[in-house]
Design a protein around this motif. Structure first.
Motif, mmCIF file in Angstrom:
data_model
loop_
_atom_site.group_PDB
_atom_site.id
_atom_site.type_symbol
_atom_site.label_atom_id
_atom_site.label_comp_id
_atom_site.label_asym_id
_atom_site.label_seq_id
_atom_site.Cartn_x
_atom_site.Cartn_y
_atom_site.Cartn_z
ATOM 1 N N ALA A 163 0.835 -1.202 0.000
ATOM 2 C CA ALA A 163 0.000 0.000 0.000
ATOM 3 C C ALA A 163 0.868 1.249 0.000
ATOM 4 O O ALA A 163 0.596 2.217 -0.732
ATOM 5 N N ALA A 164 1.932 1.235 0.838
ATOM 6 C CA ALA A 164 2.835 2.388 0.869
ATOM 7 C C ALA A 164 3.548 2.552 -0.470
ATOM 8 O O ALA A 164 3.808 3.681 -0.914
ATOM 9 N N ARG A 165 3.849 1.423 -1.120
ATOM 10 C CA ARG A 165 4.489 1.496 -2.428
ATOM 11 C C ARG A 165 3.547 2.126 -3.445
ATOM 12 O O ARG A 165 3.986 2.935 -4.288
ATOM 13 N N TYR A 166 2.276 1.779 -3.355
ATOM 14 C CA TYR A 166 1.313 2.427 -4.238
ATOM 15 C C TYR A 166 1.230 3.922 -3.930
ATOM 16 O O TYR A 166 1.155 4.754 -4.850
ATOM 17 N N VAL A 167 1.219 4.242 -2.635
ATOM 18 C CA VAL A 167 1.199 5.661 -2.257
ATOM 19 C C VAL A 167 2.431 6.361 -2.802
ATOM 20 O O VAL A 167 2.346 7.464 -3.364
ATOM 21 N N LEU A 168 3.593 5.694 -2.648
ATOM 22 C CA LEU A 168 4.822 6.284 -3.164
ATOM 23 C C LEU A 168 4.782 6.390 -4.678
ATOM 24 O O LEU A 168 5.202 7.407 -5.255
ATOM 25 N N GLY A 169 4.276 5.336 -5.335
ATOM 26 C CA GLY A 169 4.182 5.379 -6.790
ATOM 27 C C GLY A 169 3.271 6.496 -7.269
ATOM 28 O O GLY A 169 3.624 7.278 -8.170
ATOM 29 N N PHE A 170 2.088 6.584 -6.643
ATOM 30 C CA PHE A 170 1.186 7.671 -7.003
ATOM 31 C C PHE A 170 1.811 9.028 -6.683
ATOM 32 O O PHE A 170 1.632 9.997 -7.428
ATOM 33 N N GLY A 171 2.538 9.077 -5.562
ATOM 34 C CA GLY A 171 3.205 10.337 -5.210
ATOM 35 C C GLY A 171 4.251 10.722 -6.226
ATOM 36 O O GLY A 171 4.366 11.900 -6.610
ATOM 37 N N VAL A 172 5.040 9.728 -6.682
ATOM 38 C CA VAL A 172 6.070 10.029 -7.682
ATOM 39 C C VAL A 172 5.434 10.457 -8.993
ATOM 40 O O VAL A 172 5.872 11.433 -9.635
ATOM 41 N N VAL A 173 4.386 9.726 -9.405
ATOM 42 C CA VAL A 173 3.692 10.117 -10.637
ATOM 43 C C VAL A 173 3.096 11.516 -10.490
ATOM 44 O O VAL A 173 3.204 12.358 -11.398
ATOM 45 N N SER A 174 2.485 11.763 -9.326
ATOM 46 C CA SER A 174 1.930 13.102 -9.085
ATOM 47 C C SER A 174 3.028 14.146 -9.086
ATOM 48 O O SER A 174 2.847 15.260 -9.605
ATOM 49 N N LEU A 175 4.189 13.785 -8.493
ATOM 50 C CA LEU A 175 5.316 14.717 -8.481
ATOM 51 C C LEU A 175 5.768 15.039 -9.892
ATOM 52 O O LEU A 175 5.981 16.213 -10.242
ATOM 53 N N LEU A 176 5.929 13.994 -10.715
ATOM 54 C CA LEU A 176 6.359 14.228 -12.092
ATOM 55 C C LEU A 176 5.332 15.068 -12.848
ATOM 56 O O LEU A 176 5.703 16.013 -13.568
ATOM 57 N N LEU A 177 4.057 14.715 -12.675
ATOM 58 C CA LEU A 177 3.015 15.483 -13.347
ATOM 59 C C LEU A 177 3.003 16.923 -12.853
ATOM 60 O O LEU A 177 2.887 17.868 -13.646
ATOM 61 N N GLU A 178 3.158 17.068 -11.546
ATOM 62 C CA GLU A 178 3.169 18.418 -10.987
ATOM 63 C C GLU A 178 4.381 19.205 -11.461
ATOM 64 O O GLU A 178 4.288 20.400 -11.753
ATOM 65 N N LEU A 179 5.533 18.535 -11.563
ATOM 66 C CA LEU A 179 6.733 19.220 -12.056
ATOM 67 C C LEU A 179 6.567 19.626 -13.509
ATOM 68 O O LEU A 179 7.005 20.717 -13.911
ATOM 69 N N VAL A 180 5.941 18.739 -14.314
ATOM 70 C CA VAL A 180 5.709 19.096 -15.711
ATOM 71 C C VAL A 180 4.792 20.311 -15.803
ATOM 72 O O VAL A 180 5.064 21.276 -16.549
ATOM 73 N N ILE A 181 3.709 20.271 -15.031
ATOM 74 C CA ILE A 181 2.776 21.414 -15.049
ATOM 75 C C ILE A 181 3.471 22.663 -14.526
ATOM 76 O O ILE A 181 3.348 23.762 -15.105
ATOM 77 N N MET A 182 4.234 22.504 -13.437
ATOM 78 C CA MET A 182 4.933 23.652 -12.867
ATOM 79 C C MET A 182 5.971 24.203 -13.849
ATOM 80 O O MET A 182 6.152 25.415 -13.970
ATOM 81 N N TYR A 183 6.662 23.269 -14.558
ATOM 82 C CA TYR A 183 7.652 23.723 -15.541
ATOM 83 C C TYR A 183 6.969 24.524 -16.640
ATOM 84 O O TYR A 183 7.479 25.569 -17.067
ATOM 85 N N TRP A 184 5.835 24.010 -17.100
ATOM 86 C CA TRP A 184 5.120 24.742 -18.149
ATOM 87 C C TRP A 184 4.651 26.103 -17.652
ATOM 88 O O TRP A 184 4.789 27.108 -18.347
ATOM 89 N N VAL A 185 4.127 26.132 -16.435
ATOM 90 C CA VAL A 185 3.648 27.405 -15.875
ATOM 91 C C VAL A 185 4.815 28.362 -15.670
ATOM 92 O O VAL A 185 4.736 29.551 -16.025
ATOM 93 N N LEU A 186 5.917 27.852 -15.090
ATOM 94 C CA LEU A 186 7.074 28.725 -14.877
ATOM 95 C C LEU A 186 7.641 29.224 -16.199
ATOM 96 O O LEU A 186 8.063 30.391 -16.307
ATOM 97 N N ARG A 187 7.651 28.341 -17.184
ATOM 98 C CA ARG A 187 8.191 28.745 -18.481
ATOM 99 C C ARG A 187 7.317 29.803 -19.130
ATOM 100 O O ARG A 187 7.827 30.766 -19.715
ATOM 101 N N GLN A 188 5.998 29.614 -19.032
ATOM 102 C CA GLN A 188 5.091 30.559 -19.657
ATOM 103 C C GLN A 188 4.952 31.848 -18.847
ATOM 104 O O GLN A 188 4.891 32.940 -19.436
#
Length: 597
Positions: free
Chosen positions: A370-395
């Motif tokens: 369960a913690a691995r799923y939480v970590l996996g979802f967290g990492v995916v969310s982190l990557l998605l959030e970083l991509v969105i943040m990168y796009w926002v910061l860039r724009q």
């Protein structure tokens, strides 16, 4: 000339968006790691509590389900006891000899059994009476009563029980076993039940409470099946008259115990005296007897060490010791040395112990997944959030800042026509407006400075021309002054000579005049001017001073110098001054004299 490159024109070594993403990514990663850790701990404890509840519920439900058959057996015996008692009382008023003789017959081996011609073992009970049993009226009445009760109840009980029987104190067996229809007919004449546990447990000396008791499990050699027998003694008017019995096959119970378990757990079934009934890793083989946990601790020299490995036997022995120390009423316990959780329940009737064992690793692994799923979802969310943040910061940040950098470079290059996005109603929009105003102001000042420079250049050129003209004139004047200086030096030397001559002349004249005045005085008359002698001219001031010096008491005339001056340089200075005064005086007298004089 060395041109210093401005920092704004250098390529950026780092990006604001990248550094911001890295910092935010690290912070979010730390938060995700902490969240995963807390999630793991929370899930672990939640799953552990849930597992304990599930263990308790599972073992309770399993014990209730499995004990139903044991409780039913005891209830059957209670009904048979009542029926046997009533039947004995009924037959006490009748003559049973005719019926006894029609049902049973003596065999040549001395035993009493069912008549072969009338016996059908699939529908009626079988009877075995050892030899040397006295066949009196009481015995006959008890045997017929037992036969009638078994005939009445056994076929109905056969649905749940393998066989049903009644044993008499003389070692007589009356049993119903359709699966072994000829069992009683084929028994050896020397067969005796008096040595079997299910017979001895019903004796008054072994069962003073006169209650139902359960034997140890045993194997039936012909069928190689494991079974257990429950016996219930019957006393009528304080006299032991018989024992009700059921045989229960344990193969199905053992199979359910081993195979039906919650995921990750396993079940154990044992007696409270340490006799093992069912275990997934320690299966008893035919002909090897019953495994006794207390006598087998995992050592090679232990009896029946053939069951399982030494580690498994030691493990089972540790569990049994924990069960012995379990307080009454407790259901859950832990075995820390093996990292296991136990749920315990007793089966009503035989009082067997049903145990469900759950390794804590199962709980921790579930929590880890369960913690691995939480970590996996967290990492995916982190990557998605970083991509969105990168796009926002860039724009929203990097691109406007890049526009500012390019605008600064253009300003540095002298291009003031910069265009920035001033429509944004935020800090960058206000900064763009301020930058635009600054660029316009710098442009205005640069333009004014350029115009001022152009006027200054014109003035400098004009002044340069004037200075060149003045320089030319000065050069010309200097040339004239040089020539005049040469002439002046010549005239200075001539003047010195003339001055000396003039001085000498004046002195001579003064002396001559004095001499004449003395002569005139002697003649009594003053000297007068004659046509032959012109009138005296006025003497220059220097001449007058020198004449006065002649009459000074300490006066002494030195050639070319003042009285009392012994320094030649100082003596020359008055001479030079006298020479210039003489020249001025001569110029005044003779205006037509050369300018050089």
């Amino acid at each position: 000339m060395v041109v210093r490159q401005h920092a704004s024109s250098l390529p950026a070594r780092s990006s604001l968006a990248r550094s911001t993403l890295i910092k935010m990514g690290v912070r979010i990663a730390v938060i995700i790691a902490l969240t995963t850790l807390f999630s793991y701990l929370h899930i672990f404890h939640s799953l552990r509590d849930e597992a304990l509840v599930q263990l308790e519920r599972n073992v309770t439900e399993r014990s209730q389900r499995e004990q139903t058959l044991f409780v039913l057996a005891e209830d059957n015996h209670a009904a048979m006891k009542v029926a046997m008692t009533e039947r004995l009382r009924t037959l006490s008023q009748e003559d049973v000899d005719a019926r006894f003789n029609s049902l049973f017959a003596l065999r040549p081996d001395g035993t009493l059994r069912n008549r072969r011609e009338l016996f059908d073992g699939t529908r009626m009970p079988g009877v075995f009476v050892p030899k040397d049993v006295t066949l009196d009226a009481d015995f006959r009445r008890r045997l017929v009563a037992a036969y009638d009760v078994v005939s009445q109840y056994a076929p109905a009980f056969h649905v749940r029980f393998t066989n049903t029987g009644i044993m008499l104190p003389e070692g007589v067996v009356v049993g119903y076993w359709p699966e072994g229809p000829n069992y009683f007919q084929d028994l050896e004449a020397t067969f005796s039940i008096k040595d079997f546990e299910y017979f001895t447990l019903a004796q008054p000396e072994h069962n003073p409470k006169r209650e139902s008791v359960w034997t140890s499990i045993f194997e039936d050699p012909p069928t190689q099946t494991w079974m257990v027998t429950v016996t219930t003694p019957l006393d009528v008017d304080g006299r032991y008259v018989g024992t009700m019995s059921h045989d229960l096959l344990l193969n199905d119970l053992m199979g359910r115990t081993i195979n039906n378990h919650i995921p990750g757990a396993y079940n154990i079934l044992l007696r409270d005296d340490g006799q093992l009934i069912a275990h997934p890793e320690m299966k008893m083989k035919s002909g090897e007897g019953v495994y006794d946990i207390q006598k087998n601790t995992g050592k090679p020299e232990d009896v029946s060490a053939h069951a399982g490995t030494a580690e498994a036997r030691a493990h089972l022995h540790a569990i049994f010791q924990k069960l012995k120390d379990l307080p009454p009423g407790e259901v859950l316990l832990e075995v820390p040395e093996y990292g296991e959780l136990l749920a315990v329940a007793r089966l009503q009737g035989p009082e067997w112990i049903a145990v469900t064992v759950l390794p804590e690793q199962v709980v921790s692994s579930a929590a880890f997944r369960a913690a691995r799923y939480v970590l996996g979802f967290g990492v995916v969310s982190l990557l998605l959030e970083l991509v969105i943040m990168y796009w926002v910061l860039r724009q929203q940040i990097s691109r406007p800042l890049l526009d500012f950098t390019q605008a600064t470079a253009r300003l540095e290059a002298g291009d003031f026509n910069v265009e920035l996005d001033t429509s944004r109603d935020d800090e960058l929009g206000h900064l763009a407006s301020s930058f635009q105003r600054m660029a316009d102001e710098i442009h205005r000042r640069e333009e004014a400075l350029r115009q001022a420079n152009e006027g200054l250049e014109q003035r400098v050129e004009q002044r340069t021309r004037e200075l060149q003209e003045v320089h030319r004139k000065l050069v010309e004047t200097a040339r004239q002054v040089g020539r005049a200086e040469i002439a002046t030096n010549v005239l200075h030397n001539v003047g010195n000579v003339l001055n000396s001559v003039l001085t000498s002349t004046l002195l001579a004249r003064e002396r001559l005049t004095a001499l004449k005045l003395e002569e005139c005085g002697e003649g009594g008359g003053a000297a007068r001017a004659t046509p032959e002698r012109p009138p005296d001219l006025p003497l220059p001031r220097r001449a007058r001073k020198e004449r006065a010096a002649l009459h000074h008491p300490a006066g002494q005339i030195h050639a070319g110098g003042a009285p009392g001056d012994s320094d030649p340089a100082r003596r020359r200075q008055p001479a030079h001054r006298a020479h210039w005064r003489h020249r001025q005086a001569a110029a005044a007298i003779r205006p037509d004299a050369p300018a050089a004089l």
